[in-house]
Design a protein around this motif. Structure first.
Motif, PDB file in Angstrom:
ATOM      1  N   HIS A 175     -18.023 -12.374 -11.655  1.00 15.95           N
ATOM      2  CA  HIS A 175     -17.228 -13.291 -10.858  1.00 15.95           C
ATOM      3  C   HIS A 175     -17.460 -12.964  -9.382  1.00 15.95           C
ATOM      4  CE1 HIS A 175     -14.797 -15.179 -14.079  1.00 15.95           C
ATOM      5  NE2 HIS A 175     -15.244 -14.116 -14.717  1.00 15.95           N
ATOM      6  N   ILE A 176     -17.330 -13.957  -8.551  1.00 15.26           N
ATOM      7  CA  ILE A 176     -17.608 -13.820  -7.125  1.00 15.26           C
ATOM      8  C   ILE A 176     -16.853 -12.639  -6.509  1.00 15.26           C
ATOM      9  CG2 ILE A 176     -15.841 -15.422  -6.271  1.00 15.26           C
ATOM     10  CD1 ILE A 176     -19.400 -15.597  -5.030  1.00 15.26           C
ATOM     11  N   ASP A 177     -15.634 -12.369  -6.974  1.00 19.07           N
ATOM     12  CA  ASP A 177     -14.852 -11.268  -6.408  1.00 19.07           C
ATOM     13  C   ASP A 177     -15.275  -9.896  -6.924  1.00 19.07           C
ATOM     14  OD1 ASP A 177     -13.840 -11.681  -8.963  1.00 19.07           O
ATOM     15  OD2 ASP A 177     -11.747 -11.496  -8.367  1.00 19.07           O
ATOM     16  N   GLN A 178     -16.239  -9.826  -7.832  1.00 16.54           N
ATOM     17  CA  GLN A 178     -16.767  -8.562  -8.337  1.00 16.54           C
ATOM     18  C   GLN A 178     -18.031  -8.128  -7.601  1.00 16.54           C
ATOM     19  OE1 GLN A 178     -17.196 -10.041 -12.412  1.00 16.54           O
ATOM     20  NE2 GLN A 178     -15.809  -8.415 -13.069  1.00 16.54           N
ATOM     21  N   GLU A 238     -28.916 -13.667 -14.460  1.00 14.73           N
ATOM     22  CA  GLU A 238     -27.472 -13.410 -14.488  1.00 14.73           C
ATOM     23  C   GLU A 238     -26.706 -14.635 -14.022  1.00 14.73           C
ATOM     24  OE1 GLU A 238     -25.135 -10.883 -11.733  1.00 14.73           O
ATOM     25  OE2 GLU A 238     -27.046 -10.591 -10.699  1.00 14.73           O
ATOM     26  N   THR A 239     -25.441 -14.706 -14.394  1.00 13.70           N
ATOM     27  CA  THR A 239     -24.577 -15.813 -14.006  1.00 13.70           C
ATOM     28  C   THR A 239     -23.543 -15.316 -13.011  1.00 13.70           C
ATOM     29  OG1 THR A 239     -24.867 -16.976 -16.088  1.00 13.70           O
ATOM     30  CG2 THR A 239     -22.898 -17.519 -14.823  1.00 13.70           C
ATOM     31  N   ILE A 240     -23.380 -16.079 -11.936  1.00  9.89           N
ATOM     32  CA  ILE A 240     -22.341 -15.832 -10.951  1.00  9.89           C
ATOM     33  C   ILE A 240     -21.295 -16.926 -11.128  1.00  9.89           C
ATOM     34  CG2 ILE A 240     -21.797 -15.651  -8.489  1.00  9.89           C
ATOM     35  CD1 ILE A 240     -23.688 -13.436  -9.537  1.00  9.89           C
ATOM     36  N   VAL A 241     -20.045 -16.518 -11.291  1.00 10.79           N
ATOM     37  CA  VAL A 241     -18.947 -17.466 -11.469  1.00 10.79           C
ATOM     38  C   VAL A 241     -18.227 -17.601 -10.129  1.00 10.79           C
ATOM     39  CG1 VAL A 241     -16.841 -18.007 -12.743  1.00 10.79           C
ATOM     40  CG2 VAL A 241     -18.690 -16.720 -13.865  1.00 10.79           C
ATOM     41  N   TYR A 242     -18.246 -18.811  -9.607  1.00  9.41           N
ATOM     42  CA  TYR A 242     -17.583 -19.109  -8.337  1.00  9.41           C
ATOM     43  C   TYR A 242     -16.760 -20.365  -8.596  1.00  9.41           C
ATOM     44  CZ  TYR A 242     -17.197 -19.794  -3.231  1.00  9.41           C
ATOM     45  OH  TYR A 242     -16.747 -19.965  -1.948  1.00  9.41           O
ATOM     46  N   THR A 243     -16.951 -21.435  -7.864  1.00  4.92           N
ATOM     47  CA  THR A 243     -16.271 -22.686  -8.166  1.00  4.92           C
ATOM     48  C   THR A 243     -16.949 -23.377  -9.348  1.00  4.92           C
ATOM     49  OG1 THR A 243     -17.629 -23.821  -6.531  1.00  4.92           O
ATOM     50  CG2 THR A 243     -15.470 -23.031  -5.808  1.00  4.92           C
ATOM     51  N   GLU A 244     -18.194 -22.991  -9.604  1.00  6.08           N
ATOM     52  CA  GLU A 244     -19.000 -23.439 -10.750  1.00  6.08           C
ATOM     53  C   GLU A 244     -19.695 -22.196 -11.290  1.00  6.08           C
ATOM     54  OE1 GLU A 244     -19.038 -26.557 -11.824  1.00  6.08           O
ATOM     55  OE2 GLU A 244     -17.926 -27.419 -10.141  1.00  6.08           O
ATOM     56  N   TYR A 245     -20.492 -22.369 -12.326  1.00  5.26           N
ATOM     57  CA  TYR A 245     -21.314 -21.290 -12.857  1.00  5.26           C
ATOM     58  C   TYR A 245     -22.721 -21.458 -12.307  1.00  5.26           C
ATOM     59  CZ  TYR A 245     -17.592 -20.426 -16.219  1.00  5.26           C
ATOM     60  OH  TYR A 245     -16.395 -20.126 -16.802  1.00  5.26           O
ATOM     61  N   TYR A 246     -23.295 -20.374 -11.758  1.00  6.89           N
ATOM     62  CA  TYR A 246     -24.633 -20.401 -11.180  1.00  6.89           C
ATOM     63  C   TYR A 246     -25.498 -19.324 -11.815  1.00  6.89           C
ATOM     64  CZ  TYR A 246     -22.401 -23.260  -7.616  1.00  6.89           C
ATOM     65  OH  TYR A 246     -21.719 -24.247  -6.969  1.00  6.89           O
ATOM     66  N   THR A 247     -26.694 -19.691 -12.261  1.00  8.58           N
ATOM     67  CA  THR A 247     -27.640 -18.749 -12.820  1.00  8.58           C
ATOM     68  C   THR A 247     -28.669 -18.372 -11.758  1.00  8.58           C
ATOM     69  OG1 THR A 247     -27.342 -19.650 -15.027  1.00  8.58           O
ATOM     70  CG2 THR A 247     -29.334 -18.364 -14.650  1.00  8.58           C
ATOM     71  N   VAL A 248     -28.958 -17.081 -11.651  1.00  7.39           N
ATOM     72  CA  VAL A 248     -29.925 -16.577 -10.681  1.00  7.39           C
ATOM     73  C   VAL A 248     -31.323 -16.733 -11.238  1.00  7.39           C
ATOM     74  CG1 VAL A 248     -30.697 -14.523  -9.432  1.00  7.39           C
ATOM     75  CG2 VAL A 248     -28.247 -14.906  -9.822  1.00  7.39           C
TER      76      VAL A 248
END
Length: 75
Positions: free
Chosen positions: A29-32, A62-72
């Protein structure tokens, strides 16, 4: 679908909007995120074109969870 692309010749990193059900090697998650990685992710989402590989700890897929899900992609 939003996609952020960087210059492929200079430390190319892309974030592709995805869904929550896509299996990935790591989900954060973005806050991590450490400060440097958070700054990089926000810059990518704003369309920054060149990213220094030393400025983040992102891994391919990897996936980053912010306002949506984003894959790197593109590391």
């Amino acid at each position: 679908m939003a996609t952020s692309d960087t210059n492929h010749d200079q430390g190319s990193v892309r974030l592709h909007q995805t869904n929550a059900g896509t299996p990935t090697p790591r989900v954060r998650h973005i806050d991590q995120l450490p400060d440097e990685t958070l700054t990089t992710v926000l810059a990518l989402l704003e369309g920054k074109s060149m990213i220094d590989p030393g400025d983040h700890d992102l891994i391919e897929g990897e996936t980053i969870v912010y306002t949506e899900y984003y894959t790197v992609a593109g590391l």
